[in-house]
Structure formats: C-alpha cells, structure tokens
Design a protein around this motif. Structure first.
Motif, PDB file in Angstrom:
ATOM      1  N   ALA A  12       0.471   8.596   1.553  1.00 33.20           N
ATOM      2  CA  ALA A  12      -0.029   8.411   2.902  1.00 33.20           C
ATOM      3  C   ALA A  12      -0.009   7.069   3.292  1.00 33.20           C
ATOM      4  O   ALA A  12       0.181   6.632   4.292  1.00 33.20           O
ATOM      5  CB  ALA A  12      -1.572   9.031   3.134  1.00 33.20           C
ATOM      6  N   VAL A  13      -0.296   6.085   2.228  1.00 31.57           N
ATOM      7  CA  VAL A  13      -0.198   4.696   2.514  1.00 31.57           C
ATOM      8  C   VAL A  13       1.184   4.282   2.847  1.00 31.57           C
ATOM      9  O   VAL A  13       1.558   3.437   3.720  1.00 31.57           O
ATOM     10  CB  VAL A  13      -0.755   3.792   1.326  1.00 31.57           C
ATOM     11  N   ARG A  14       2.312   4.822   2.087  1.00 33.84           N
ATOM     12  CA  ARG A  14       3.582   4.442   2.495  1.00 33.84           C
ATOM     13  C   ARG A  14       4.021   4.886   4.069  1.00 33.84           C
ATOM     14  O   ARG A  14       4.636   4.194   4.666  1.00 33.84           O
ATOM     15  CB  ARG A  14       4.521   5.332   1.296  1.00 33.84           C
ATOM     16  N   ARG A  15       3.457   6.331   4.360  1.00 32.80           N
ATOM     17  CA  ARG A  15       3.893   6.635   5.593  1.00 32.80           C
ATOM     18  C   ARG A  15       3.217   5.791   6.632  1.00 32.80           C
ATOM     19  O   ARG A  15       3.918   5.266   7.819  1.00 32.80           O
ATOM     20  CB  ARG A  15       3.293   8.182   5.668  1.00 32.80           C
ATOM     21  N   ILE A  16       2.051   5.450   6.580  1.00 28.49           N
ATOM     22  CA  ILE A  16       1.098   4.591   7.651  1.00 28.49           C
ATOM     23  C   ILE A  16       1.709   3.319   7.519  1.00 28.49           C
ATOM     24  O   ILE A  16       1.902   2.639   8.525  1.00 28.49           O
ATOM     25  CB  ILE A  16      -0.050   4.623   7.398  1.00 28.49           C
ATOM     26  N   SER A  17       2.089   2.669   6.342  1.00 34.66           N
ATOM     27  CA  SER A  17       2.583   1.275   6.520  1.00 34.66           C
ATOM     28  C   SER A  17       4.022   1.152   7.093  1.00 34.66           C
ATOM     29  O   SER A  17       4.569   0.276   7.621  1.00 34.66           O
ATOM     30  CB  SER A  17       2.700   0.805   4.977  1.00 34.66           C
ATOM     31  N   ALA A  18       4.746   2.270   6.757  1.00 29.88           N
ATOM     32  CA  ALA A  18       6.355   2.080   7.500  1.00 29.88           C
ATOM     33  C   ALA A  18       6.086   2.514   8.891  1.00 29.88           C
ATOM     34  O   ALA A  18       6.933   1.882   9.708  1.00 29.88           O
ATOM     35  CB  ALA A  18       6.984   3.402   6.646  1.00 29.88           C
ATOM     36  N   VAL A  46      -3.965 -12.309   2.638  1.00 30.20           N
ATOM     37  CA  VAL A  46      -5.005 -12.474   3.721  1.00 30.20           C
ATOM     38  C   VAL A  46      -5.699 -11.322   3.561  1.00 30.20           C
ATOM     39  O   VAL A  46      -7.070 -11.475   4.258  1.00 30.20           O
ATOM     40  CB  VAL A  46      -4.260 -12.940   4.796  1.00 30.20           C
ATOM     41  N   ARG A  47      -5.562 -10.128   3.192  1.00 30.95           N
ATOM     42  CA  ARG A  47      -6.290  -9.089   3.154  1.00 30.95           C
ATOM     43  C   ARG A  47      -5.779  -8.378   1.890  1.00 30.95           C
ATOM     44  O   ARG A  47      -4.432  -8.300   1.684  1.00 30.95           O
ATOM     45  CB  ARG A  47      -6.132  -8.122   4.468  1.00 30.95           C
ATOM     46  N   ARG A  48      -6.823  -7.305   1.559  1.00 29.71           N
ATOM     47  CA  ARG A  48      -6.468  -6.422   0.414  1.00 29.71           C
ATOM     48  C   ARG A  48      -7.255  -5.106   0.762  1.00 29.71           C
ATOM     49  O   ARG A  48      -8.249  -5.178   1.323  1.00 29.71           O
ATOM     50  CB  ARG A  48      -6.988  -6.929  -0.660  1.00 29.71           C
ATOM     51  N   ALA A  49      -6.727  -4.279   0.693  1.00 28.12           N
ATOM     52  CA  ALA A  49      -7.262  -2.791   0.967  1.00 28.12           C
ATOM     53  C   ALA A  49      -6.739  -1.903  -0.320  1.00 28.12           C
ATOM     54  O   ALA A  49      -5.918  -1.662  -0.663  1.00 28.12           O
ATOM     55  CB  ALA A  49      -6.769  -2.106   2.333  1.00 28.12           C
ATOM     56  N   THR A  50      -7.944  -1.172  -0.788  1.00 28.16           N
ATOM     57  CA  THR A  50      -7.617  -0.112  -1.977  1.00 28.16           C
ATOM     58  C   THR A  50      -7.781   1.324  -1.039  1.00 28.16           C
ATOM     59  O   THR A  50      -8.416   1.412  -0.049  1.00 28.16           O
ATOM     60  CB  THR A  50      -8.260  -0.098  -2.981  1.00 28.16           C
ATOM     61  N   GLY A  51      -6.966   2.323  -1.579  1.00 23.52           N
ATOM     62  CA  GLY A  51      -7.240   3.492  -0.546  1.00 23.52           C
ATOM     63  C   GLY A  51      -6.441   3.717   0.454  1.00 23.52           C
ATOM     64  O   GLY A  51      -5.370   2.770   0.600  1.00 23.52           O
ATOM     65  N   VAL A  52      -6.507   4.423   1.508  1.00 20.78           N
ATOM     66  CA  VAL A  52      -5.602   4.655   2.611  1.00 20.78           C
ATOM     67  C   VAL A  52      -6.573   3.896   3.695  1.00 20.78           C
ATOM     68  O   VAL A  52      -7.359   4.701   4.348  1.00 20.78           O
ATOM     69  CB  VAL A  52      -5.361   6.154   2.706  1.00 20.78           C
ATOM     70  N   PRO A  53      -5.837   2.932   4.333  1.00 18.10           N
ATOM     71  CA  PRO A  53      -6.311   2.295   5.536  1.00 18.10           C
ATOM     72  C   PRO A  53      -5.771   2.946   6.680  1.00 18.10           C
ATOM     73  O   PRO A  53      -5.036   3.915   6.779  1.00 18.10           O
ATOM     74  CB  PRO A  53      -5.637   1.042   5.605  1.00 18.10           C
ATOM     75  N   THR A  54      -6.561   3.197   7.812  1.00 16.78           N
ATOM     76  CA  THR A  54      -6.149   3.799   8.893  1.00 16.78           C
ATOM     77  C   THR A  54      -5.240   3.033   9.595  1.00 16.78           C
ATOM     78  O   THR A  54      -4.948   1.661   9.670  1.00 16.78           O
ATOM     79  CB  THR A  54      -7.387   4.146  10.045  1.00 16.78           C
ATOM     80  N   LYS A  55      -4.207   3.619  10.383  1.00 12.22           N
ATOM     81  CA  LYS A  55      -3.390   2.932  11.337  1.00 12.22           C
ATOM     82  C   LYS A  55      -3.984   1.793  12.235  1.00 12.22           C
ATOM     83  O   LYS A  55      -3.557   0.566  12.398  1.00 12.22           O
ATOM     84  CB  LYS A  55      -2.491   3.900  12.005  1.00 12.22           C
ATOM     85  N   PRO A  56      -5.069   2.143  12.820  1.00  9.95           N
ATOM     86  CA  PRO A  56      -5.609   0.935  13.962  1.00  9.95           C
ATOM     87  C   PRO A  56      -6.154  -0.256  12.990  1.00  9.95           C
ATOM     88  O   PRO A  56      -6.060  -1.230  13.516  1.00  9.95           O
ATOM     89  CB  PRO A  56      -6.659   1.865  14.660  1.00  9.95           C
ATOM     90  N   HIS A  57      -6.595   0.196  11.858  1.00  4.58           N
ATOM     91  CA  HIS A  57      -7.199  -0.861  11.145  1.00  4.58           C
ATOM     92  C   HIS A  57      -6.143  -1.800  10.570  1.00  4.58           C
ATOM     93  O   HIS A  57      -6.412  -2.986  10.542  1.00  4.58           O
ATOM     94  CB  HIS A  57      -8.050  -0.516   9.960  1.00  4.58           C
ATOM     95  N   LEU A  58      -5.118  -1.319  10.140  1.00  9.23           N
ATOM     96  CA  LEU A  58      -3.794  -1.817   9.530  1.00  9.23           C
ATOM     97  C   LEU A  58      -3.379  -2.711  10.714  1.00  9.23           C
ATOM     98  O   LEU A  58      -2.940  -4.124  10.536  1.00  9.23           O
ATOM     99  CB  LEU A  58      -3.034  -1.224   9.116  1.00  9.23           C
ATOM    100  N   ILE A  59      -3.262  -2.233  12.051  1.00  6.44           N
ATOM    101  CA  ILE A  59      -2.622  -2.895  12.921  1.00  6.44           C
ATOM    102  C   ILE A  59      -3.492  -3.985  13.469  1.00  6.44           C
ATOM    103  O   ILE A  59      -3.017  -5.129  13.752  1.00  6.44           O
ATOM    104  CB  ILE A  59      -2.156  -2.156  14.406  1.00  6.44           C
ATOM    105  N   ALA A  60      -4.603  -3.834  13.562  1.00  4.78           N
ATOM    106  CA  ALA A  60      -5.584  -5.036  13.735  1.00  4.78           C
ATOM    107  C   ALA A  60      -5.826  -6.144  12.792  1.00  4.78           C
ATOM    108  O   ALA A  60      -5.780  -7.449  13.108  1.00  4.78           O
ATOM    109  CB  ALA A  60      -7.188  -4.321  13.820  1.00  4.78           C
ATOM    110  N   ALA A  61      -5.678  -5.761  11.404  1.00  7.80           N
ATOM    111  CA  ALA A  61      -5.421  -6.724  10.428  1.00  7.80           C
ATOM    112  C   ALA A  61      -4.182  -7.595  10.440  1.00  7.80           C
ATOM    113  O   ALA A  61      -4.179  -8.731  10.361  1.00  7.80           O
ATOM    114  CB  ALA A  61      -5.697  -6.104   9.239  1.00  7.80           C
ATOM    115  N   LEU A  62      -3.185  -7.008  11.135  1.00  2.79           N
ATOM    116  CA  LEU A  62      -1.990  -7.617  11.113  1.00  2.79           C
ATOM    117  C   LEU A  62      -1.836  -8.482  12.594  1.00  2.79           C
ATOM    118  O   LEU A  62      -1.301  -9.500  12.518  1.00  2.79           O
ATOM    119  CB  LEU A  62      -0.939  -6.727  11.138  1.00  2.79           C
TER     120      LEU A  62
END
Length: 109
Positions: free
Chosen positions: A30-36, A80-96
């Motif tokens: 799931a993380v691979r898909r969201i990150s890609a 600058v950030r670290r997450a374990t588990g599956v982040p949501t797409k909006p959270h990942l976009i906001a962090a970037l």
C-alpha cells in the motif's frame, strides 16, 4: 550520510520518499502504491523502495525498526519526516509541500 543513501539507490532530487519494506509485508504494498502515485503527481519527488532485509547495515544506521517505514528526505538528503505504517495520500502530499518550490500559477494573457 551521502554514501549510505547512494548505497540505497537515492539520487539527488528536491524530495525523496525512501521506503523500507520486506517481502511479505502487505502494508508495504500500500505504501509503494501511494508513494508512487504521489511521486508521479509532484514534480521533483522521487520514490525509492529498499528491501530492508538486504540492507541490514543501512537499516541499523538509520534506526529503522519496522516495515513499512517511509522517510522523507530533503534535497540535501536530510530526513525531515518519518512515518511507520501507511500514510494517507493527502498527508504525504502535505508533508512534501514544504520541501518543494511553490508552483507558479499559469500566466493569463
């Protein structure tokens, strides 16, 4: 630190999503898909996935304790950030967003 990141396949980029996974980890997929998807959506973002079991020295050096772990690296390769588990797409976009240059609106003419 630069040598360690190069061994993991991290190349210079404005922002990098460095994912640590293991072979039988369902959340890792799931993380691979969201990150890609996020990397495809945001110019300047790279996604690098690392098999944690094949890079134990680097895993220890970066204090990776479980999979999936996702590190967000800036242009200098600093975490600058670290997450374990599956982040949501909006959270990942906001962090970037804070690492990427502001996109200019299209010019009207």
């Amino acid at each position: 630190m630069r040598d360690l990141l190069e061994r993991l396949g991290v190349e210079p980029a404005p922002a990098t999503l460095l994912q640590f996974s293991t072979a039988f980890c369902a959340p890792c997929r799931a993380v691979r898909r969201i990150s890609a998807e996020v990397a495809a959506l945001l110019p300047g973002v790279r996604h690098v996935e690392v098999d944690a079991e094949s890079h134990l020295d680097e895993v220890r050096a970066l204090d990776i304790r479980r999979t999936p772990t996702l590190l967000i690296l800036d242009a200098e390769g600093r975490e600058v950030r670290r997450a374990t588990g599956v982040p949501t797409k909006p959270h990942l976009i906001a962090a970037l967003a804070e690492l990427l240059p502001a996109r200019q609106p299209p010019r009207s003419g």
